[in-house]
Motif scaffolding. Structure first.
Motif, short mmCIF file in Angstrom:
data_model
loop_
_atom_site.label_atom_id
_atom_site.label_comp_id
_atom_site.label_asym_id
_atom_site.label_seq_id
_atom_site.Cartn_x
_atom_site.Cartn_y
_atom_site.Cartn_z
N UNK A 103 0.83 -1.21 0.00
CA UNK A 103 0.00 0.00 0.00
C UNK A 103 0.86 1.26 0.00
N UNK A 104 1.93 1.24 0.78
CA UNK A 104 2.80 2.42 0.84
C UNK A 104 3.48 2.67 -0.49
N UNK A 105 4.05 1.63 -1.09
CA UNK A 105 4.73 1.81 -2.37
C UNK A 105 3.75 2.37 -3.41
N UNK A 106 2.57 1.78 -3.50
CA UNK A 106 1.61 2.19 -4.52
C UNK A 106 1.13 3.62 -4.32
N UNK A 107 0.83 3.97 -3.07
CA UNK A 107 0.19 5.25 -2.81
C UNK A 107 1.16 6.39 -2.55
N UNK A 108 2.28 6.12 -1.90
CA UNK A 108 3.22 7.20 -1.62
C UNK A 108 3.94 7.68 -2.88
N UNK A 109 4.18 6.76 -3.82
CA UNK A 109 4.79 7.21 -5.07
C UNK A 109 3.82 8.11 -5.84
N UNK A 110 2.55 7.73 -5.85
CA UNK A 110 1.53 8.58 -6.48
C UNK A 110 1.43 9.92 -5.76
N UNK A 111 1.40 9.88 -4.44
CA UNK A 111 1.26 11.11 -3.65
C UNK A 111 2.46 12.03 -3.82
N UNK A 112 3.65 11.46 -3.90
CA UNK A 112 4.85 12.28 -4.11
C UNK A 112 4.79 12.95 -5.49
N UNK A 113 4.39 12.20 -6.50
CA UNK A 113 4.28 12.77 -7.84
C UNK A 113 3.32 13.95 -7.87
N UNK A 114 2.23 13.87 -7.09
CA UNK A 114 1.29 14.97 -7.01
C UNK A 114 1.84 16.15 -6.22
N UNK A 115 2.69 15.86 -5.23
CA UNK A 115 3.16 16.90 -4.32
C UNK A 115 4.31 17.72 -4.89
N UNK A 116 5.19 17.08 -5.66
CA UNK A 116 6.41 17.77 -6.12
C UNK A 116 6.11 19.11 -6.79
N UNK A 117 5.16 19.19 -7.73
CA UNK A 117 4.93 20.50 -8.38
C UNK A 117 4.32 21.54 -7.45
N UNK A 118 3.79 21.09 -6.31
CA UNK A 118 3.07 21.99 -5.41
C UNK A 118 3.91 22.46 -4.22
N UNK B 78 -4.64 8.04 5.17
CA UNK B 78 -4.36 6.62 4.99
C UNK B 78 -2.86 6.36 5.00
N UNK B 79 -2.09 7.21 4.32
CA UNK B 79 -0.65 7.03 4.27
C UNK B 79 -0.04 7.13 5.67
N UNK B 80 -0.49 8.10 6.46
CA UNK B 80 -0.01 8.23 7.83
C UNK B 80 -0.30 6.95 8.62
N UNK B 81 -1.50 6.42 8.47
CA UNK B 81 -1.88 5.20 9.19
C UNK B 81 -0.98 4.04 8.81
N UNK B 82 -0.75 3.82 7.52
CA UNK B 82 0.08 2.70 7.08
C UNK B 82 1.52 2.88 7.56
N UNK B 83 2.02 4.10 7.52
CA UNK B 83 3.39 4.35 7.97
C UNK B 83 3.54 4.10 9.47
N UNK B 84 2.55 4.51 10.24
CA UNK B 84 2.59 4.26 11.68
C UNK B 84 2.58 2.77 11.98
#
Length: 248
Positions: free
Chosen positions: A95-110, A159-165
């Motif tokens: 879950x982390x690999x799938x979602x954090x890579x997507x989330x990082x891609x969204x965050x970088x330009x912002x 969700x990402x915070x929960x999985x990381x914890x």
């Protein structure tokens, strides 16, 4: 206010409306940190007595912990902390690999200048914390990774915070005393911060996928060397393919 279990203190104002939140937060934190060990029993009656509250707030706190998968509740109002499972940690990292890579891609330009400076600062703090013990290092490491995905939107971020914890619970038990991966991890953190500053979202996402997959695969191997993490490997391949990378 009263003392709860031997490992910590639950500060509950008798009759206060926040009793459920306080009890839940305390038990959750102590389970995730390992202060309450996997398999340990929890009694609604005992916790209610120690906190000077009725069983209602404790029952609701148990329900929240059960929904998160941290405890298993039995019919006699007792509960036990869930055991550590190699299958669960594989799912968490997938879950982390799938979602954090997507989330990082969204965050970088912002990312704004202050956030990029924060990433640089955390790179140094995480590296320096290697000599200060696992708990200090893990807290800073968690902050760095959550900053990377800060612009993913609140629902995904929660969700990402929960999985990381939850993965942190495993990391403390299985790799808390093993610092062999810290040097490589520190280099990858610095590279991630650099790629974010350069607005190279695809390269940052590829590196994050490799960074997380290395941690997940190492953790799984330390738990059960015979376990084949097919789900995690599939998540890694998918994440890297989406960003034009090659699986490890």
């Amino acid at each position: 206010m009263t003392r709860a279990a031997a490992a910590g203190t639950i500060l509950v104002v008798p009759g206060g409306r926040d009793a459920t939140d306080v009890i839940h937060a305390d038990l959750r934190g102590r389970i995730l940190s390992g202060d309450i060990a996997p398999g340990a029993g929890l009694s609604q009656a005992r916790i209610a007595k120690e906190c000077l509250v009725s069983r209602g707030p404790v029952r609701e706190a148990f329900r929240l912990l059960q929904r998160e998968g941290l405890i298993e509740v039995e019919v006699n109002q007792r509960a036990r902390v869930t055991d550590l499972s190699v299958e669960e940690v594989e799912h968490l990292y997938a879950l982390r690999v799938s979602n954090e890579t997507l989330a990082l891609g969204l965050s970088v330009p912002r990312f704004g200048p202050a956030e990029l400076d924060e990433l640089d600062r955390l790179v140094g703090e995480v590296a320096a914390a290697q000599t200060r013990g696992f708990d200090v290092w893990e807290a800073l490491h968690h902050r760095f990774h959550m900053t990377l995905v800060a612009h993913a939107g609140q629902r995904m971020l929660s969700s990402i915070v929960l999985w990381a914890e939850h993965t942190g619970r495993y990391r403390k038990v299985y790799v808390g005393r093993d610092d062999s991966g810290w040097t490589l991890g520190a280099r990858e953190h610095a590279e991630l911060a650099r790629l974010c500053r350069e607005r190279d979202a695809r390269a940052a996402a590829r590196l994050l996928a490799r960074h997380l997959s290395r941690a997940g695969l190492a953790l799984i191997a330390s738990m059960d060397p015979t376990h084949e993490p097919a789900l995690l490997r599939a998540a890694i391949r998918r994440a890297l393919a989406a960003e034009g990378g090659t699986p490890p």
